[in-house]
Design a protein around this motif. Structure first.
Motif, PDB file in Angstrom:
ATOM      1  N   MET A  98       0.829  -1.200   0.000  1.00  9.60           N
ATOM      2  CA  MET A  98       0.000   0.000   0.000  1.00  9.60           C
ATOM      3  C   MET A  98       0.866   1.254   0.000  1.00  9.60           C
ATOM      4  O   MET A  98       0.643   2.188  -0.770  1.00  9.60           O
ATOM      5  N   ALA A  99       1.876   1.278   0.873  1.00 13.41           N
ATOM      6  CA  ALA A  99       2.750   2.446   0.981  1.00 13.41           C
ATOM      7  C   ALA A  99       3.530   2.672  -0.308  1.00 13.41           C
ATOM      8  O   ALA A  99       3.689   3.813  -0.759  1.00 13.41           O
ATOM      9  N   LEU A 158      -3.570   6.576   2.975  1.00 17.38           N
ATOM     10  CA  LEU A 158      -2.696   5.491   3.421  1.00 17.38           C
ATOM     11  C   LEU A 158      -2.909   5.202   4.908  1.00 17.38           C
ATOM     12  O   LEU A 158      -2.937   4.043   5.329  1.00 17.38           O
ATOM     13  N   ALA A 159      -3.073   6.261   5.702  1.00 21.98           N
ATOM     14  CA  ALA A 159      -3.302   6.064   7.140  1.00 21.98           C
ATOM     15  C   ALA A 159      -4.588   5.287   7.376  1.00 21.98           C
ATOM     16  O   ALA A 159      -4.664   4.439   8.258  1.00 21.98           O
ATOM     17  N   TYR A 179      -5.947   3.043   5.284  1.00 23.02           N
ATOM     18  CA  TYR A 179      -5.682   1.641   4.959  1.00 23.02           C
ATOM     19  C   TYR A 179      -4.919   0.973   6.102  1.00 23.02           C
ATOM     20  O   TYR A 179      -5.203  -0.159   6.481  1.00 23.02           O
ATOM     21  N   SER A 180      -3.928   1.706   6.648  1.00 22.00           N
ATOM     22  CA  SER A 180      -3.076   1.139   7.685  1.00 22.00           C
ATOM     23  C   SER A 180      -3.862   0.818   8.946  1.00 22.00           C
ATOM     24  O   SER A 180      -3.639  -0.200   9.579  1.00 22.00           O
ATOM     25  N   ARG A 181      -4.782   1.706   9.308  1.00 21.72           N
ATOM     26  CA  ARG A 181      -5.578   1.462  10.503  1.00 21.72           C
ATOM     27  C   ARG A 181      -6.525   0.283  10.317  1.00 21.72           C
ATOM     28  O   ARG A 181      -6.809  -0.443  11.254  1.00 21.72           O
ATOM     29  N   SER A 182      -7.044   0.117   9.094  1.00 20.00           N
ATOM     30  CA  SER A 182      -8.064  -0.904   8.855  1.00 20.00           C
ATOM     31  C   SER A 182      -7.477  -2.269   8.536  1.00 20.00           C
ATOM     32  O   SER A 182      -8.140  -3.280   8.699  1.00 20.00           O
ATOM     33  N   GLY A 183      -6.246  -2.308   8.047  1.00 20.68           N
ATOM     34  CA  GLY A 183      -5.641  -3.580   7.675  1.00 20.68           C
ATOM     35  C   GLY A 183      -4.572  -4.012   8.652  1.00 20.68           C
ATOM     36  O   GLY A 183      -4.250  -3.309   9.600  1.00 20.68           O
ATOM     37  N   LYS A 210      -8.705  16.455  12.699  1.00 17.32           N
ATOM     38  CA  LYS A 210      -7.511  16.823  13.457  1.00 17.32           C
ATOM     39  C   LYS A 210      -6.272  16.284  12.775  1.00 17.32           C
ATOM     40  O   LYS A 210      -5.251  16.965  12.680  1.00 17.32           O
ATOM     41  N   ARG A 211      -6.346  15.015  12.263  1.00 19.15           N
ATOM     42  CA  ARG A 211      -5.192  14.446  11.553  1.00 19.15           C
ATOM     43  C   ARG A 211      -4.867  15.282  10.327  1.00 19.15           C
ATOM     44  O   ARG A 211      -3.709  15.510   9.997  1.00 19.15           O
TER      45      ARG A 211
END
Length: 255
Positions: A80-81, A207-208, A210-214, A239-240
């Motif tokens: 992904m990254a 990307l963040a 995807y990262s949190r969900s996977g 906020k992010r």
């Protein structure tokens, strides 16, 4: 599941049903997709299911193994990254080529996509398609076919990631619309630097998400409750976004 009526569009219905099961997390990354079982559950023959799986394979969501059936793709965080890192460079190039030359017609087409995304409400597959179309049009508007073709290939992979790892609870359509509007507004004002910055923020947050969900190891996704128990709650999306806007540019690369 609702029984599908077998007719000329049975393959389309099977495609939508499988896609719905993925986006609602009834199916998880890496899970096997036996044709016979899916066909029986949907009330159709195996042929439309097979066609639906082939279509999903072309989109990168399903992996077809010769003689081994089909299973959902299971991309790693690195994949992904890597995809998003290349995307940010190509889309920054598109922004630079468009800034100062974007036409009223091109602006209108981008605004139409944003409106369709707004109208899609909670139809996640439709929202994902409109999101990808917005980025496709940015490249297409440059009239550089090599750029457009290269970005389209990456968009297909990104779409697969989003379908697999972004369920209804993760998909913040309001925030995505705001990010698209900021990019377009900067282009209208011929502010290349600001448009690029908004683009980078948009892709960093994707990307963040995807990262949190996977799973970072590429293992099958767990239920949301399990993730909530294993890691702290992330800050609100807005906020992010503000925090990312304050960060100095890192050349468009991802950590």
């Amino acid at each position: 599941m609702t029984r599908l009526v077998q007719h000329a569009t049975a393959a389309d219905l099977a495609y939508r049903e499988i896609l719905l099961r993925i986006t609602t997390q009834a199916l998880t990354a890496g899970e096997r997709l036996p044709e016979a079982s899916l066909a029986a559950e949907m009330g159709v023959s195996r042929t439309p299911v097979r066609e639906a799986l082939r279509r999903l394979a072309q989109e990168g969501v399903v992996v077809l193994v010769p003689g081994g059936g089909a299973h959902l793709a299971d991309p790693s965080l690195k994949e992904m990254a890597d995809t998003m890192e290349v995307r940010v460079h190509l889309e920054r190039l598109a922004i630079r080529k468009l800034s100062g030359t974007i036409t009223p017609l091109q602006i209108c087409r981008l605004e139409e996509v944003i409106q369709k995304q707004r109208d899609a409400d909670l139809d996640i597959p439709s929202l994902i398609r409109q999101d990808s179309l917005f980025h496709h049009l940015l490249a297409e508007s440059t009239h550089n076919e090599a750029l457009t073709d290269s970005l389209d290939a990456l968009l297909a992979r990104s779409t697969a990631f989003r379908i697999l790892f972004a369920g209804r609870e993760d998909y913040d359509n309001h925030l995505i619309l705001e990010e698209h509007l900021r990019i377009l507004d900067a282009l209208k004002r011929r502010d290349t630097e600001l448009a690029e910055k908004h683009l980078e923020v948009h892709l960093h947050l994707a990307l963040a998400e995807y990262s949190r969900s996977g799973e970072s190891t590429g293992t099958p996704r767990k239920k949301k409750a399990s993730h909530a128990e294993l890691r702290p709650v992330p800050p609100p999306a807005e906020k992010r976004r503000r925090e990312t806007l304050r960060e100095p540019r890192q050349g468009g690369t991802f950590p």
